[in-house]
Write an enzyme that holds these catalytic residues in place. Structure first.
Site, PDB file in Angstrom:
ATOM      1  N   GLU A 203       0.814  -1.219   0.000  1.00  0.00           N
ATOM      2  CA  GLU A 203       0.000   0.000   0.000  1.00  0.00           C
ATOM      3  C   GLU A 203       0.849   1.271   0.000  1.00  0.00           C
ATOM      4  OE1 GLU A 203      -2.673  -1.196  -0.566  1.00  0.00           O
ATOM      5  OE2 GLU A 203      -2.995  -2.986   0.625  1.00  0.00           O
ATOM      6  N   ASP A 342      -0.999  -0.870 -10.380  1.00  0.00           N
ATOM      7  CA  ASP A 342      -1.149  -2.299 -10.145  1.00  0.00           C
ATOM      8  C   ASP A 342      -0.982  -3.022 -11.475  1.00  0.00           C
ATOM      9  OD1 ASP A 342      -1.670  -2.250  -7.392  1.00  0.00           O
ATOM     10  OD2 ASP A 342      -3.803  -1.876  -7.709  1.00  0.00           O
TER      11      ASP A 342
END
Length: 544
Positions: A203, A342
């Site tokens: 994260e 991502d």
């Protein structure tokens, strides 16, 4: 600044545009939580197989083709240990092969449908499934590690590692945090023959002091989000007097592709991710329009996408060029632009993404843009003055609210209680002098690491596995974002239950019962076999 020409060959062609100063770096972060043996559909293993077929296979194909054409240092690729473990798991590779075959069978059935649009979709899916099956048989039948090792050997990527089970590190007990990081890097060494010198922290989460842990683990650079560096991402920055460099995501460039509100995947011609044809299980519609309901979306037509992909490539190249020029002028030296996403965006969320990616990486050098990795950026001097960083992440608000906000306080408390229980039990079980993460157990024993010692404590190992699976960052994220929140809570509480019942038997002195429980839970999740609980840092910070 060191010259870096030759990383993106032009095959004898002249650059069509003047070279711009600085370097562009693309960073991809590949991650899924542990999904094997925890449900299949609609939540569970299906996520793994969809991502594998629609993202990892095509993206790795892009990288193989670039490597074959002599391209090097094209992107920094993060692969989390928990994803790597699934890509290497024999049960997963076998199930994946079956999933691909089932995809082809479903396509054959759709190709005979009475509806012309469904027939067209069936033919298209059959061809895609046949290609994926051939690719899987050729490249993936022995798992992901052979693929990753091969790409590393070509120099086309820099590999980024990470902690073992993707925990939200700032909220983790520091002993567990250091252990997870060391074990994650050791796992990378074991699988790929290379210990990463950079990481994508889960994260992009950071709290002051983590840079010292990175330095101790041999990490030289890591990623943060742009706001963590107050939006000044034109250079990497050494953190808090250390030699560890933080590189920041340039949001003005990254958001061109993917943002909370817009981005290329939302173009009307691209395949719509969210709308299924429930008769076939496929996604045969195009986006059509931002506010068009599913039942009114038009059939997907690949012929409409080619020109759109080209336009989006050219637009992004222009964006990168303009940003490099502007940032270089602003700081008075060649600047760095980092776009980060991502990996699953490319092919899974954005069907056309891998095509866009390959065209982009081939077109950037033709447009006068130097491409490199985070490692080459550091080597070539794209590093500025030291900086002190505050608590941050790349989540909503760029703080920790997703992982510690009011909606997930029950998980925060669960993680705290389970960690305390586990560490208390482990401190009673573990030998006094643990081996290093990079030291084989046989050498550790022969060197006198312990003379009275038992070898590895498999019960202690499983306590740590279950603890790490409990504190994965995915569970609070899924609850906060209301994406399969029930599944996420079930998973967190299941691993917490496993930890507690093994610890309870251990604390009561019922070693045989604890060992039996540990074996049972070990069979349920056959993951992280090399984890060695004896390497857990001791409670007082001294050598155990």
């Amino acid at each position: 600044m060191t010259a870096s020409a030759g990383r993106t060959p032009l095959d004898g062609r002249a650059e069509s545009r003047p070279r711009v100063p600085g370097q562009f770096t693309l960073v991809l972060h590949s991650h899924l939580p542990w999904l094997l043996n925890h449900g299949r559909w609609p939540v569970g293993e299906e996520w793994l197989y969809q991502s594998w077929a629609h993202c990892y296979q095509p993206v790795f194909g892009v990288l193989r083709r670039l490597a074959a054409d002599g391209f090097t240092d094209q992107l920094s690729l993060g692969i989390t240990p928990v994803l790597a473990a699934q890509l290497d798991d024999p049960a997963a590779t076998s199930a994946m092969y079956e999933w691909l075959a089932d995809w082809q069978l479903r396509a054959m059935e759709a190709a005979t449908h009475d509806d012309a649009d469904r027939r067209a979709s069936g033919h298209r899916e059959f061809r895609a499934a046949a290609h994926a099956l051939a690719d899987f048989e050729t490249h993936w039948r022995h798992g992901g590690s052979p693929q990753i090792r091969s790409l590393l050997s070509t120099g086309v990527i820099e590999l980024l590692g990470g902690p073992l089970a993707h925990p939200f590190q700032p909220l983790l007990d520091d002993r567990l945090r250091r252990f997870s990081l060391d074990e994650g890097l050791a796992d990378a060494q074991l699988r790929w023959g290379s210990r990463p010198s950079g990481i994508w922290a889960p994260e992009c989460a950071y709290t002051p002091g983590m840079e010292r842990e990175y330095a101790a683990a041999g990490i030289g650079h890591f990623m943060v989000d742009g706001p963590t560096l107050h939006g000044d991402t034109a250079l990497g920055r050494p953190v808090a007097g250390s030699d560890v460099v933080a590189f920041g995501r340039d949001l003005s460039v990254s958001y061109r592709v993917w943002s909370p509100k817009s981005g290329y995947p939302g173009h009307a011609a691209y395949r719509d991710f969210h709308t299924y044809d429930h008769q076939t299980g496929f996604k045969p519609y195009r986006v059509t329009g931002k506010n068009v309901p599913g039942e009114q979306k038009k059939p997907y037509d690949p012929a409409l996408t080619d020109a759109v992909i080209d336009r989006h490539v050219d637009e992004f190249v222009d964006c990168v060029r303009d940003r490099l020029i502007a940032e270089s002028e602003r700081i008075g030296r060649p600047a760095l632009v980092v776009a980060a996403f991502d990996t699953e965006l490319y092919g899974h969320w954005w069907h056309e993404g891998p095509i866009w990616l390959e065209r982009l990486l081939r077109r950037l050098p033709e447009a006068g843009v130097d491409v490199g990795t985070l490692a080459t950026a550091r080597r070539d001097g794209y590093v500025g003055e030291p900086v002190d960083l505050g608590d941050s992440s790349w989540g909503s608000g760029k703080d920790w609210r997703v992982w510690e906000g009011p909606q997930v306080q029950h998980l925060v408390q669960l993680n705290r209680e389970v960690t305390e229980t586990a560490l208390g039990a482990l401190d009673k079980r573990l030998p006094p002098h643990p081996p290093r993460a990079d030291e084989p157990v046989t050498r550790w024993l022969s060197a006198g690491g312990t003379t009275e010692s038992k070898p590895r404590d498999l019960t202690a190992d499983q306590i740590l596995r279950e603890t790490l699976m409990t504190v994965q960052s995915d569970w609070p994220f899924m609850v906060s974002k209301d994406t399969a929140a029930g599944y996420a809570q079930d998973r967190a509480y299941k691993h917490a239950h496993a930890t507690r019942e093994i610890c309870a038997a251990s604390d009561a002195g019922h070693d045989d019962e604890a060992a039996q429980l540990a074996r049972g839970w070990r069979q349920a999740d056959n993951v992280f076999g090399a984890l060695d609980a004896r390497r857990l840092p001791p409670r007082d910070g001294s050598t155990r």
